[in-house]
Enzyme design. Structure first.
Site, short mmCIF file in Angstrom:
data_model
loop_
_atom_site.label_atom_id
_atom_site.label_comp_id
_atom_site.label_asym_id
_atom_site.label_seq_id
_atom_site.Cartn_x
_atom_site.Cartn_y
_atom_site.Cartn_z
CG ASP A 197 -7.50 -7.28 6.78
OD1 ASP A 197 -6.55 -7.07 7.55
OD2 ASP A 197 -7.71 -6.58 5.77
CE1 TYR A 226 1.28 -6.98 -3.61
CE2 TYR A 226 0.30 -5.71 -1.83
CZ TYR A 226 0.94 -6.85 -2.28
OH TYR A 226 1.22 -7.85 -1.40
CB CYS A 280 0.68 -6.47 13.86
SG CYS A 280 1.90 -5.24 13.42
NE ARG A 306 -2.30 -1.37 3.52
CZ ARG A 306 -1.74 -0.60 4.44
NH1 ARG A 306 -1.81 0.72 4.36
NH2 ARG A 306 -1.11 -1.12 5.48
CG HIS A 361 -7.03 -3.11 9.99
ND1 HIS A 361 -5.71 -2.77 10.16
CD2 HIS A 361 -7.04 -4.09 9.05
CE1 HIS A 361 -4.95 -3.51 9.35
NE2 HIS A 361 -5.73 -4.32 8.68
CB SER A 407 -0.71 -3.72 7.88
OG SER A 407 -1.84 -2.94 7.60
NE ARG A 454 -0.16 -8.56 2.39
CZ ARG A 454 -0.68 -8.30 3.58
NH1 ARG A 454 -1.80 -8.89 3.96
NH2 ARG A 454 -0.11 -7.44 4.40
CE LYS A 498 -7.17 -3.73 5.25
NZ LYS A 498 -5.84 -4.21 5.16
CG ASN A 519 -0.29 -16.04 11.93
OD1 ASN A 519 0.10 -17.20 11.85
ND2 ASN A 519 0.03 -15.12 11.04
P1 GTP Z 1 -2.54 -7.78 7.38
O1 GTP Z 1 -3.05 -8.82 6.44
O2 GTP Z 1 -1.40 -6.99 6.80
O3 GTP Z 1 -3.58 -6.88 7.93
O4 GTP Z 1 -1.77 -8.54 8.57
P2 GTP Z 1 -2.20 -9.49 9.81
O5 GTP Z 1 -2.42 -8.63 11.01
O6 GTP Z 1 -3.28 -10.43 9.44
O7 GTP Z 1 -0.83 -10.26 10.11
P3 GTP Z 1 -0.48 -11.82 10.01
O8 GTP Z 1 -1.30 -12.67 10.93
O9 GTP Z 1 -0.46 -12.20 8.59
O10 GTP Z 1 1.01 -11.82 10.59
C1 GTP Z 1 2.06 -11.06 10.05
C2 GTP Z 1 3.40 -11.62 10.47
O11 GTP Z 1 3.49 -11.69 11.90
C3 GTP Z 1 3.66 -13.02 9.96
O12 GTP Z 1 5.01 -13.10 9.55
C4 GTP Z 1 3.43 -13.89 11.16
O13 GTP Z 1 4.16 -15.09 11.10
C5 GTP Z 1 3.85 -13.00 12.32
N1 GTP Z 1 3.09 -13.30 13.56
C6 GTP Z 1 1.76 -13.48 13.67
N2 GTP Z 1 1.41 -13.78 14.95
C7 GTP Z 1 2.55 -13.76 15.67
C8 GTP Z 1 2.85 -13.98 17.07
O14 GTP Z 1 1.97 -14.25 17.90
N3 GTP Z 1 4.16 -13.86 17.43
C9 GTP Z 1 5.14 -13.56 16.53
N4 GTP Z 1 6.40 -13.47 16.98
N5 GTP Z 1 4.90 -13.36 15.20
C10 GTP Z 1 3.63 -13.45 14.79
C1 SPV Z 2 -3.00 -4.62 5.16
O1 SPV Z 2 -2.03 -3.98 4.69
O2 SPV Z 2 -3.49 -4.33 6.29
C2 SPV Z 2 -3.59 -5.74 4.42
C3 SPV Z 2 -3.16 -5.96 3.03
O3 SPV Z 2 -4.45 -6.42 4.94
S1 SPV Z 2 -3.87 -4.83 1.91
O4 SPV Z 2 -5.00 -5.46 1.25
O5 SPV Z 2 -2.83 -4.51 0.91
O6 SPV Z 2 -4.32 -3.65 2.61
MN MN Z 3 -5.06 -5.59 6.94
#
Ligand code: GTP
Ligand code: SPV
Ligand code: MN
Length: 600
Positions: free
Chosen positions: A286, A208, A261, A80, A237, A259, A375, A217, A265
């Protein structure tokens, strides 16, 4: 005499306002053809085959990854672009200090010149879509026009798109208009403009994710947050997850993390072996749309139908559900490839990258093999723990809301807000290290209130006022918490194992909601003592756990001072209640008091 046609009505005739808008865009952008998306499986295959033929998609190993493809974006178009994202409201103050602003007529004029003849020789795809279950009164529709088949395929996976959405639009009187053109991908000619007062979006020059999949978003957060304030709900979010305890009771939790964070997971968490009997169900990963219900609770739907998730760090150990989910019918963007045509990214314990995300022979000297923001796009129905209530039209009732960030220090593992008003301050105080999800430097701590800094479609001061107002309407509000899975030791190692182990923290929160768990007042809010967490089988030393649950008074006094300076930037519009809460915290940081369990 004419007989009834067995063919369905052409999409172009279902809704006059949509057809008129498509005509106007066609006249401006001059595409070679117009393609209305029906939303069928066959159509997705057809569009995919088109992109394979043109070389834009690479088919992956059909045995290991059936139905999976790799897309490589332009190397300068991988995340983004917040600096090129604008909120175009008549009054600049309505957009607030948290947004870039442009006057709407000036923005339209600028975009008109960019879009003029931009689709010459290309196909214009019309994608009617519904954010939320098609039969939900809480769902909202939009139409995206794009000249990118990659965007169209993503939208077909991520939303309920095609004929059923257009049928709903034909019955309603409004829809969000999203116009997108890939342009020349020149960062100098790239803008993502939002017109919340007109319910429209204009995005040019990027193909993208969040810049181009306009339902996500742009619509479901920036435009929807504006609509939500007008109508008395919240567009956030946030992930939504169902937690079933060993007694079989399920509670739903929503969590706002910036994002990359940890939302995806946490939404797909696998309970640790030492917590038998727990089950976890994903509602969303999300975005959450939250509505006060007639019963005084807050109800949430996930407006999306798929996941656009981060790949690096995803493996069998960290997220087995995601790892299994993305082995078929998945679109990969900007990963590396192994010699035998399997996708590869950093954090996989096996396999060797042969080709990097730009399609070059892998050379570690040039950086990671997969892009750090590589992604997957996949339908939610492929999720092994997809909640049976994910598509309930009324949503699911929320027991707790978590705010969190990625912070190597300061923020403890978990604390609970004193009440809703304090929780709004806690949400507003979220700060987090920047990640690869947005263009720019990675790892710099910045304020990201409610994880909405890049996504709130209006002035944060008005947004917090709205949050306070929503809470005041709820007879049974969720409890509000702050978490930080990312605290580190002086050597830079994560203190908390994270992932599945996060359930230990969630279980304490649910016990708090039930009035069953103890907490101590740490000044910033209420914290568990080490013995209040289930630590059976947990490989964290007592010293580490104490560090995770500690509040460093000096650091926090500095934090409060920084927060005060940040909030001052919102001037007179900031609700007085926020100041009152901040001063309460500042005063409370003077001492530590007990707050025993409060049984119901
Ligand atoms: P967006 O799609 O960008 O909104 O991100 P998201 O908040 O869904 O993040 P996601 O769960 O994809 O995690 C992003 C990164 O953080 C990945 O590399 C994960 O492996 C890592 N991660 C997720 N949960 C944890 C955790 O509890 N501990 C640690 N150390 N890393 C984590
Ligand atoms: C984020 O950046 O928080 C995402 C991926 O979930 S995007 O769709 O590019 O915003
Ligand atoms: Mn997001």
């Amino acid at each position: 005499m004419a007989t009834a046609s067995p063919l369905p009505m052409p999409l172009a005739r279902l809704s006059r306002p949509v057809a008129d808008w498509v005509d106007a865009v066609r006249a401006l952008t001059q595409p070679a053809e117009v393609y209305w998306c029906e939303g069928t499986e066959a159509e997705r295959e057809e569009l995919t085959a088109r992109l394979v033929r043109s070389g834009e998609l690479t088919r992956l190993d059909p045995v290991q990854f059936p139905g999976c493809h790799l897309y490589r974006s332009h190397p300068a178009d991988v995340a983004r672009v917040e600096q090129l994202t604008y909120i175009c409201t008549r009054s600049k103050d309505d957009a607030g200090p948290n947004n870039n602003w442009m006057e709407p007529q000036a923005a339209h004029a600028k975009m008109r010149e960019l879009f003029r003849a931009s689709m010459r020789g290309r196909t214009l795809y019309v994608i009617p879509y519904c954010m939320g279950p098609l039969d939900s009164p809480l769902a909202r529709c939009g139409v995206e026009i794009t000249d990118s088949a990659y965007v169209a395929i993503n939208m077909l996976i991520m939303t309920r798109a095609g004929r059923p959405a257009l049928e709903r639009i034909a019955l309603e009187d409004t829809f969000v208009r999203g116009l997108h053109s890939t342009g020349e991908l020149d960062p100098q000619r790239r803008f993502i403009m939002h017109f919340p007062e007109e319910l429209s979006i204009e995005s040019f020059g990027s193909g993208y994710g969040g810049n181009a999949l306009l339902g996500k978003k742009c619509h479901a957060l920036r435009i929807a947050s504006w609509q939500a304030r007008e109508e008395g709900w919240l567009a956030e979010h946030m992930l939504i997850v169902g937690l079933q305890n060993p007694k079989g009771e399920t509670h739903y939790v929503a969590a706002a993390f910036p994002s990359a964070c940890g939302k995806t997971n946490l939404a797909m968490l696998i309970p640790p072996e030492s917590m038998p009997g727990w089950k976890v169900f994903t509602v969303g990963d999300d975005i959450a749309w939250l509505h006060p219900g007639a019963d005084g609770r807050l109800w949430a739907i996930n407006p999306e139908a798929g996941y656009f998730g981060v790949l690096p760090g995803t493996n069998r150990e960290s997220n087995r559900n995601a790892y299994d989910m993305i082995r078929r019918d998945t679109l990969f963007t900007n990963t590396a490839l192994t010699a035998d045509n399997r996708p590869w990214w950093e954090g996989l314990p096996a396999g060797t990258p042969h080709t990097d995300w730009q399609g070059r022979p892998f050379d570690p000297a040039r950086g990671p093999a997969a892009h750090p923001n590589s992604r997957f796009t996949v339908s939610a129905r492929r999720n092994p723990c997809y909640s049976p209530h994910a598509e309930d039209p009324q949503g699911v009732p929320i027991s707790a809301i978590l705010f969190g960030g990625r912070r190597r220090e300061v923020a403890p593992l978990v604390y609970e807000a004193r009440d809703w008003s304090h929780g709004v301050l806690v949400g507003a105080s979220v700060a987090s290290e920047t990640t690869a999800a947005a263009d720019g430097q990675v790892g710099v701590v910045r304020r990201d209130p409610m994880a909405m800094q890049p996504f709130c479609g209006y002035n944060f001061a008005d947004y917090w006022r709205h949050w306070l107002a929503v809470g005041a309407k709820l007879a049974r509000p969720p409890r509000l918490f702050h978490v930080n899975w990312f605290r580190r030791d002086p050597q830079g190692r994560f203190l908390w194992p994270g992932f599945g182990e996060n359930l230990r923290v969630l279980a304490w929160m649910l016990d708090r909601c039930a009035g069953k768990a103890h907490a101590i007042d740490g000044g910033i809010g209420l914290l568990p003592r080490p013995k209040d967490l289930n630590t059976a089988g947990l490989r964290v030393s007592p010293e580490e756990l104490r560090a995770l649950l500690s509040v460093d008074r000096e650091l926090w006094q500095k934090e409060v001072a920084e927060l005060r300076a940040y909030l001052r930037g919102f001037g007179e519009r900031l609700p007085a209640q926020m100041w009152a809460e901040l001063e309460k915290t500042a005063a409370a940081l003077g001492g530590v008091q007990e707050s025993p369990a409060t049984g119901e």
